[in-house]
Enzyme design. Structure first.
Site, mmCIF file in Angstrom:
data_model
loop_
_atom_site.group_PDB
_atom_site.id
_atom_site.type_symbol
_atom_site.label_atom_id
_atom_site.label_comp_id
_atom_site.label_asym_id
_atom_site.label_seq_id
_atom_site.Cartn_x
_atom_site.Cartn_y
_atom_site.Cartn_z
ATOM 1 N N ASN A 10 30.607 33.647 43.861
ATOM 2 C CA ASN A 10 30.563 33.711 45.327
ATOM 3 C C ASN A 10 29.795 34.975 45.704
ATOM 4 O O ASN A 10 30.311 36.078 45.573
ATOM 5 C CB ASN A 10 32.002 33.767 45.858
ATOM 6 C CG ASN A 10 32.047 34.028 47.351
ATOM 7 O OD1 ASN A 10 31.039 33.926 48.051
ATOM 8 N ND2 ASN A 10 33.226 34.376 47.846
ATOM 9 N N LYS A 12 28.876 35.948 48.559
ATOM 10 C CA LYS A 12 29.262 36.477 49.881
ATOM 11 C C LYS A 12 28.013 36.809 50.701
ATOM 12 O O LYS A 12 27.000 36.138 50.558
ATOM 13 C CB LYS A 12 30.187 37.692 49.715
ATOM 14 C CG LYS A 12 31.344 37.429 48.755
ATOM 15 C CD LYS A 12 32.430 38.449 48.884
ATOM 16 C CE LYS A 12 33.455 38.233 47.782
ATOM 17 N NZ LYS A 12 34.683 38.970 47.988
ATOM 18 N N HIS A 96 38.307 30.589 52.022
ATOM 19 C CA HIS A 96 38.304 31.913 51.387
ATOM 20 C C HIS A 96 39.122 32.883 52.240
ATOM 21 O O HIS A 96 39.121 32.795 53.463
ATOM 22 C CB HIS A 96 36.863 32.417 51.229
ATOM 23 C CG HIS A 96 36.777 33.615 50.344
ATOM 24 N ND1 HIS A 96 37.060 34.887 50.786
ATOM 25 C CD2 HIS A 96 36.462 33.737 49.019
ATOM 26 C CE1 HIS A 96 36.922 35.739 49.779
ATOM 27 N NE2 HIS A 96 36.558 35.063 48.699
ATOM 28 N N GLU A 98 38.593 35.801 53.103
ATOM 29 C CA GLU A 98 37.806 36.543 54.110
ATOM 30 C C GLU A 98 37.597 35.683 55.357
ATOM 31 O O GLU A 98 37.569 36.186 56.479
ATOM 32 C CB GLU A 98 36.489 37.024 53.481
ATOM 33 C CG GLU A 98 36.752 38.173 52.501
ATOM 34 C CD GLU A 98 35.771 38.293 51.354
ATOM 35 O OE1 GLU A 98 34.688 37.681 51.398
ATOM 36 O OE2 GLU A 98 36.101 39.006 50.381
ATOM 37 N N GLU A 168 43.430 33.027 44.577
ATOM 38 C CA GLU A 168 42.829 34.335 44.790
ATOM 39 C C GLU A 168 43.825 35.243 45.516
ATOM 40 O O GLU A 168 43.893 35.227 46.756
ATOM 41 C CB GLU A 168 41.563 34.205 45.628
ATOM 42 C CG GLU A 168 40.489 33.369 44.973
ATOM 43 C CD GLU A 168 39.096 33.815 45.403
ATOM 44 O OE1 GLU A 168 38.288 34.116 44.518
ATOM 45 O OE2 GLU A 168 38.835 33.890 46.611
ATOM 46 N N GLY A 174 37.938 42.089 45.451
ATOM 47 C CA GLY A 174 37.039 43.203 45.740
ATOM 48 C C GLY A 174 37.701 44.567 45.645
ATOM 49 O O GLY A 174 37.140 45.571 46.086
ATOM 50 N N SER A 214 38.616 40.259 41.274
ATOM 51 C CA SER A 214 38.146 41.322 40.373
ATOM 52 C C SER A 214 38.062 40.863 38.916
ATOM 53 O O SER A 214 38.343 41.638 37.997
ATOM 54 C CB SER A 214 39.013 42.576 40.510
ATOM 55 O OG SER A 214 38.949 43.069 41.849
ATOM 56 N N GLY A 236 32.231 40.172 43.190
ATOM 57 C CA GLY A 236 31.369 41.306 42.841
ATOM 58 C C GLY A 236 30.601 41.115 41.538
ATOM 59 O O GLY A 236 29.385 41.379 41.487
HETATM 60 C C1 PEP Z 1 36.062 36.434 45.809
HETATM 61 O O1 PEP Z 1 35.758 36.938 46.871
HETATM 62 O O2 PEP Z 1 36.145 35.189 45.721
HETATM 63 C C2 PEP Z 1 36.335 37.319 44.675
HETATM 64 C C3 PEP Z 1 37.049 36.866 43.698
HETATM 65 O O3 PEP Z 1 35.827 38.582 44.754
HETATM 66 P P1 PEP Z 1 35.881 39.731 43.612
HETATM 67 O O4 PEP Z 1 35.568 39.074 42.305
HETATM 68 O O5 PEP Z 1 34.852 40.728 44.027
HETATM 69 O O6 PEP Z 1 37.262 40.282 43.638
#
Ligand code: PEP
Length: 253
Positions: A10, A12, A96, A98, A168, A174, A214, A236
């Site tokens: 992803n 973003k 998601h 966010e 998640e 993040g 993460s 990320g």
């Molecule tokens: C995400 O936003 O779906 C995600 C898992 O982000 P990160 O890997 O940066 O934690």
């Protein structure tokens, strides 16, 4: 049953068109024709066409980060399933955290999006997960159950089987904080038991549940080694080709 590992990136709100093409080309070069793991990348809408061309002929599939549920019309700023499909999109991330936190996504809008995505012949990746406050209050089961039931309400078992769930935990997205393998597997088991109640054990057994939060090359193998962790949704680390491939390859070899 053996579920094929599914790793999705992803991106973003990152990458201009040239940056996206450069990243996609690097990923194609590094992943080659990997087929023992399903791989998808989800760039911003503006980069879908260019990335589709860059990954053409490779094993990498294209995903989008969101969609609107209506087919067309006066919905300024929104993108439909048909628009995504015409660009070669296969997967659509829905719900998601966010989107839920900043843009008013609810289980009801997730449900409308999931239905629209499936009706268009696309494949949803439905995100669920608790906040830190909810985890501390011992509400993980309640939160992931409510989000799973709400997001997938009204689907047939056949439709549900087309969906991927991404667990998640919001506190791990993040932040550099990762759920322990046990924490992840426990949440995945809860989700699978809810899916079994909704759609039957056979369907629940087929459905892939990704972990997101993460995930990186250093922790991927252990997380992906858990019995109910069937892949990863990567934020990320998906922006660096070597890191993304370092997550794919421990399980792809
Ligand atoms: C995400 O936003 O779906 C995600 C898992 O982000 P990160 O890997 O940066 O934690």
């Amino acid at each position: 049953m053996a579920r094929k590992t599914f790793i999705a990136g992803n991106w973003k709100m990152n990458t201009t068109v040239p940056e996206a093409v450069a990243l996609a080309e690097k990923l194609v070069a590094l992943t080659g024709t990997t087929t023992d793991v399903d791989v998808a990348i989800c760039p911003p809408y503006t980069n879908l066409a260019a990335v589709a061309a860059a990954i053409d002929g490779s094993a990498i599939k294209l995903g989008a980060q969101d969609v609107h549920w209506e087919e067309k019309g006066a919905y300024t700023g929104k993108i439909s399933c048909a628009m995504l499909k015409a660009l070669g999109v296969t997967y659509v991330i829905v719900g998601h955290s966010e989107q839920r936190t900043y843009f008013g996504e609810t289980d009801a809008t997730v449900n409308k999006k999931v239905a629209a995505v499936l009706a268009a012949g696309l494949l949803p990746i439905v995100c669920v997960g608790e906040t830190l406050e909810e985890r501390k209050a011992d509400r993980v089961r309640e939160v992931v159950e409510t989000q799973t039931r709400g997001g997938l309400a009204g689907l047939s078992a056949d439709q549900a089987a087309q969906c991927t769930i991404a667990y998640e935990p919001v506190w791990a997205i993040g932040t550099g904080e990762t759920a322990t393998p046990d924490q992840a597997n426990d949440a995945h088991r809860i989700i699978r038991s809810v899916l079994a109640e909704m759609f039957g054990a056979d369907t629940a057994d087929q459905m892939r549940i990704q972990y997101g939060g993460s995930m990186k090359p250093g922790n991927a193998a252990e997380l992906l080694g858990q019995s109910d962790v069937d892949g990863g949704l990567i934020g990320g680390a998906a922006l660096k080709a070597e890191d993304f491939c370092g997550i794919i390859h421990p399980v792809g070899n």
